[in-house]
Design a protein around this motif. Structure first.
Motif, PDB file in Angstrom:
ATOM      1  N   GLY A  21      39.486  39.198  42.973  1.00 34.05           N
ATOM      2  CA  GLY A  21      39.061  38.686  44.269  1.00 34.05           C
ATOM      3  C   GLY A  21      39.570  39.628  45.354  1.00 34.05           C
ATOM      4  N   ARG A  22      39.641  39.144  46.551  1.00 36.17           N
ATOM      5  CA  ARG A  22      40.236  39.944  47.625  1.00 36.17           C
ATOM      6  C   ARG A  22      41.515  39.259  48.073  1.00 36.17           C
ATOM      7  NH1 ARG A  22      35.505  42.795  51.218  1.00 36.17           N
ATOM      8  NH2 ARG A  22      37.391  43.615  52.213  1.00 36.17           N
ATOM      9  N   ARG A  23      42.361  39.020  47.098  1.00 37.70           N
ATOM     10  CA  ARG A  23      43.636  38.344  47.341  1.00 37.70           C
ATOM     11  C   ARG A  23      44.758  39.376  47.238  1.00 37.70           C
ATOM     12  NH1 ARG A  23      41.257  35.634  43.266  1.00 37.70           N
ATOM     13  NH2 ARG A  23      42.948  36.149  41.849  1.00 37.70           N
ATOM     14  N   PRO A  24      45.267  39.875  48.337  1.00 39.12           N
ATOM     15  CA  PRO A  24      46.349  40.867  48.279  1.00 39.12           C
ATOM     16  C   PRO A  24      47.517  40.365  47.430  1.00 39.12           C
ATOM     17  CG  PRO A  24      45.528  40.682  50.507  1.00 39.12           C
ATOM     18  CD  PRO A  24      44.876  39.564  49.723  1.00 39.12           C
ATOM     19  N   GLY A  25      47.964  41.218  46.517  1.00 36.81           N
ATOM     20  CA  GLY A  25      49.062  40.862  45.624  1.00 36.81           C
ATOM     21  C   GLY A  25      48.601  40.441  44.246  1.00 36.81           C
ATOM     22  N   GLU A  61      45.878  46.350  41.182  1.00 40.19           N
ATOM     23  CA  GLU A  61      46.549  45.526  42.193  1.00 40.19           C
ATOM     24  C   GLU A  61      45.680  45.417  43.440  1.00 40.19           C
ATOM     25  OE1 GLU A  61      50.714  45.371  44.804  1.00 40.19           O
ATOM     26  OE2 GLU A  61      50.312  47.037  43.422  1.00 40.19           O
ATOM     27  N   SER A  62      45.402  44.207  43.842  1.00 39.99           N
ATOM     28  CA  SER A  62      44.613  43.977  45.050  1.00 39.99           C
ATOM     29  C   SER A  62      45.501  44.147  46.275  1.00 39.99           C
ATOM     30  CB  SER A  62      44.019  42.561  45.026  1.00 39.99           C
ATOM     31  OG  SER A  62      43.282  42.315  46.197  1.00 39.99           O
ATOM     32  N   VAL A  63      45.046  44.976  47.215  1.00 38.58           N
ATOM     33  CA  VAL A  63      45.756  45.176  48.471  1.00 38.58           C
ATOM     34  C   VAL A  63      44.773  44.938  49.611  1.00 38.58           C
ATOM     35  CG1 VAL A  63      47.446  46.782  47.497  1.00 38.58           C
ATOM     36  CG2 VAL A  63      45.285  47.660  48.370  1.00 38.58           C
ATOM     37  N   MET A  64      45.255  45.052  50.840  1.00 39.03           N
ATOM     38  CA  MET A  64      44.420  44.725  51.987  1.00 39.03           C
ATOM     39  C   MET A  64      43.134  45.543  52.035  1.00 39.03           C
ATOM     40  SD  MET A  64      45.616  42.263  53.852  1.00 39.03           S
ATOM     41  CE  MET A  64      44.819  42.558  55.426  1.00 39.03           C
ATOM     42  N   GLU A  65      43.269  46.867  51.775  1.00 39.15           N
ATOM     43  CA  GLU A  65      42.106  47.738  51.952  1.00 39.15           C
ATOM     44  C   GLU A  65      41.279  47.969  50.702  1.00 39.15           C
ATOM     45  OE1 GLU A  65      45.745  50.525  51.767  1.00 39.15           O
ATOM     46  OE2 GLU A  65      45.240  48.488  52.408  1.00 39.15           O
ATOM     47  N   GLY A  66      41.750  47.459  49.535  1.00 34.95           N
ATOM     48  CA  GLY A  66      40.985  47.672  48.311  1.00 34.95           C
ATOM     49  C   GLY A  66      41.781  47.324  47.069  1.00 34.95           C
ATOM     50  N   VAL A  67      41.600  48.119  46.019  1.00 34.55           N
ATOM     51  CA  VAL A  67      42.296  47.903  44.755  1.00 34.55           C
ATOM     52  C   VAL A  67      43.047  49.181  44.393  1.00 34.55           C
ATOM     53  CG1 VAL A  67      42.051  47.428  42.286  1.00 34.55           C
ATOM     54  CG2 VAL A  67      40.612  46.217  43.937  1.00 34.55           C
ATOM     55  N   LEU A  68      44.345  49.055  44.198  1.00 37.58           N
ATOM     56  CA  LEU A  68      45.185  50.186  43.805  1.00 37.58           C
ATOM     57  C   LEU A  68      45.243  50.222  42.287  1.00 37.58           C
ATOM     58  CD1 LEU A  68      47.122  52.482  44.689  1.00 37.58           C
ATOM     59  CD2 LEU A  68      48.974  50.798  44.538  1.00 37.58           C
TER      60      LEU A  68
END
Length: 216
Positions: A21-25, A61-68
């Protein structure tokens, strides 16, 4: 940048991030074994043969600007020793980390009205396409960096004889008698003189034989 998805989810190097999803963390760990694509490595030097297994371990890992994406790739690379020219095989372990940005967010995670407005920034960034990302370009870069530019079969490989091309590892005592080029001409002259002396001796022996016959 076009927003129409063009990545094929059936491609083993394409990964789906929808579960995050777009859930940071949010985190997702994946392991996958894929067939090596063509020309994976340093062309003409060393690389992973096309179709050989490549083991991937990924951390998404989901972060604010995308996926790391952080990961490790392991495979067996094949090449040729630069010293003795013998075939060699080397275990490869390449580590990488790459950010795949949301196409509608800037580098601070803020939604922007027209994705791709900054063409220069877009050239240096990788983007998610409908929640998918293609790992192949990242994998290629990581493998090239992990492989030696001058592979050797062993660190102390002695290489080949500069004079005859013999593999020195097969014959540690291999050598050639060194001849000082300054004396080479004199040696040739000496050989010519010896040949001349032999001819003179042969002529003298022949004359002696004739004299002996005449005396008889």
């Amino acid at each position: 940048m076009a927003l129409n998805a063009r990545l094929d989810h059936r491609n083993p190097l394409v990964f789906d991030t929808h579960e995050l999803g777009r859930r940071p963390g949010a985190l997702q760990r994946l392991t996958r074994t894929v067939d090596a694509p063509k020309d994976l490595g340093i062309k003409g030097v060393i690389g992973v043969p096309e179709g050989a297994p490549v083991e991937l371990e990924l951390r998404l890992e989901s972060v604010m600007e995308g996926v790391l994406v952080t990961g490790t790739a392991r495979a067996a690379a094949e090449g040729e020793c630069v010293r003795c020219l013998e075939p060699l095989e080397q275990e490869l372990e390449a580590e990488f980390q790459e950010m795949f940005s949301y196409p509608d967010a800037d580098d601070r995670g803020r939604v922007i009205a027209e994705p791709g407005d900054d063409a220069e920034d877009d050239e240096d960034r990788l983007f998610l396409e409908d929640g998918l990302f293609d790992l192949e370009p990242v994998l290629r870069d990581a493998v090239v960096l992990a492989l030696p530019m001058q592979p050797v079969c062993r660190e102390d490989c002695p290489g080949l004889c500069a004079e005859c091309g013999a593999r020195l590892a097969d014959d540690p005592d291999h050598h050639h008698d060194a001849v000082d080029i300054r004396w080479a001409a004199l040696q040739g002259l000496a050989g010519t003189m010896k040949d001349g002396e032999k001819d003179e001796m042969s002529g003298a022996d022949a004359e002696a034989g004739v004299d002996e016959k005449q005396e008889k």
